[in-house]
Design a protein around this motif. Structure first.
Motif, mmCIF file in Angstrom:
data_model
loop_
_atom_site.group_PDB
_atom_site.id
_atom_site.type_symbol
_atom_site.label_atom_id
_atom_site.label_comp_id
_atom_site.label_asym_id
_atom_site.label_seq_id
_atom_site.Cartn_x
_atom_site.Cartn_y
_atom_site.Cartn_z
ATOM 1 N N ALA A 1 0.839 -1.200 0.000
ATOM 2 C CA ALA A 1 0.000 0.000 0.000
ATOM 3 C C ALA A 1 0.870 1.243 0.000
ATOM 4 C CB ALA A 1 -0.919 0.007 1.222
ATOM 5 N N GLU B 1 -2.407 5.083 0.370
ATOM 6 C CA GLU B 1 -3.745 4.513 0.238
ATOM 7 C C GLU B 1 -4.603 4.778 1.472
ATOM 8 O OE1 GLU B 1 -4.767 3.467 -2.446
ATOM 9 O OE2 GLU B 1 -3.305 2.283 -3.557
ATOM 10 N N ASP C 1 -6.605 -1.298 -3.052
ATOM 11 C CA ASP C 1 -7.864 -0.711 -3.516
ATOM 12 C C ASP C 1 -8.904 -1.764 -3.884
ATOM 13 O OD1 ASP C 1 -6.576 -1.650 -5.746
ATOM 14 O OD2 ASP C 1 -6.640 0.230 -6.873
ATOM 15 N N THR D 1 -1.442 6.185 5.605
ATOM 16 C CA THR D 1 -1.774 4.789 5.314
ATOM 17 C C THR D 1 -1.421 3.876 6.474
ATOM 18 O OG1 THR D 1 -1.491 5.078 2.921
ATOM 19 C CG2 THR D 1 -1.305 2.848 3.784
#
Length: 286
Positions: free
Chosen positions: A18, A21, A106, A56
């Motif tokens: 990630a 994100e 995602d 994140t």
């Protein structure tokens, strides 16, 4: 487990690379932690926050209590380098499961995807698996049309492409060393397995498509570059491709059933053949 008995290894390790994100990682983790195994199952969830300039890692760490309540071994690893392949390699260094699943931050999985992948890849023979791809509804009409048409192509329906979600067992993972610095990690992994070794389980997952024509062209161009890169660097892998052929008749049928989708798809495909603007920056473009 009785006192002094060694802890059982997790049956599954999920690696989630990630980068920036913070706005999406929560949905991904909510879905993963809602996985429904038929029997109590110990598994591992590793978030590798790489090169993040946002929250994140902090958002991900907020799921620690929820993970422990579900008997999930949860860890957030931070690395300074913003590179997906390096993040996967780092995650693998901490992975203990007999099955390794790689899931984009995602993506939103359905509750039965992880259990079905774990079961499908549980044997001793090398195997690769993915779920049933569902494209999340885009905001832009052109992205919706492109995704609608693309998702009906034979390769997508029959080929277990593994966009955003793929998994291998340990016997399969032994076929290559560390992940190389390449564009298309999903294609690289899939082509290490013949058609008979690839399993497409029925449980689905939601995968987002980029928003807008310009970003569709950028992504399609990058996908084409990724395939060409693998063909140049690992030509022997192409023997495992076995794509379902898109015949002219099938293309005509698809175009007649969805002329708008075909128009957008064809225009994007043509635009990728044009020279890219100088220093075109790769963006995910959601």
């Amino acid at each position: 487990m009785t006192r002094g008995e060694p802890a059982q290894s997790p049956v599954l390790s999920v690696i989630v690379p990630a980068s920036n994100e913070a706005g999406l990682i929560g949905r991904c983790l909510d879905a993963l932690l809602a996985s429904c195994f038929d029997v109590p199952t110990r598994w591992q969830l590793l978030v590798v926050a790489n090169g993040c300039r946002d929250d994140t890692a902090m958002v991900a760490r907020g799921y620690g209590d929820a993970a422990r309540a579900r008997n999930v071994d949860f860890q957030v690893i931070e690395v300074a380098l913003g590179n997906k392949l390096n993040a996967i390699n780092v995650g693998e260094g901490a992975a203990q499961g007999g099955v390794l699943a790689y899931i984009d931050a995602d993506v939103v999985v359905s509750p039965h995807l992880l259990p079905q992948l774990t079961e499908a890849l549980g044997g001793d023979a090398p195997a690769y698996g993915t779920g049933t791809l569902c494209i999340a509804r885009a905001r832009r009409w052109d992205s919706r049309a492109y995704g609608r048409f693309w998702s009906q192509l034979p390769f997508v329906i029959d080929g277990a492409p593994g966009c955003g979600v793929f998994a291998v067992n340990r016997a399969g993972r032994s076929r290559w060393g560390a992940f190389p610095a390449i564009i298309s990690d999903d294609t690289f992994v899939r082509l290490h397995f013949g058609p008979g070794e690839r399993k497409n389980v029925p449980a689905d997952y939601q995968w987002p498509i980029v928003e807008g024509f310009e970003n569709l062209v950028k992504v399609r161009r990058r996908q084409d570059q990724g395939v060409a890169e693998i063909a140049a660097l690992y030509p022997d892998l192409l023997a495992n491709e076995h794509k379902s052929r898109l015949t002219p008749m099938r293309l005509l049928q698809l175009a007649m059933a969805d002329p708008v989708g075909f128009g957008v798809y064809a225009t994007v495909a043509l635009a990728t053949k044009l020279p890219a603007r100088s220093r075109e920056k790769w963006v995910r473009g959601r």
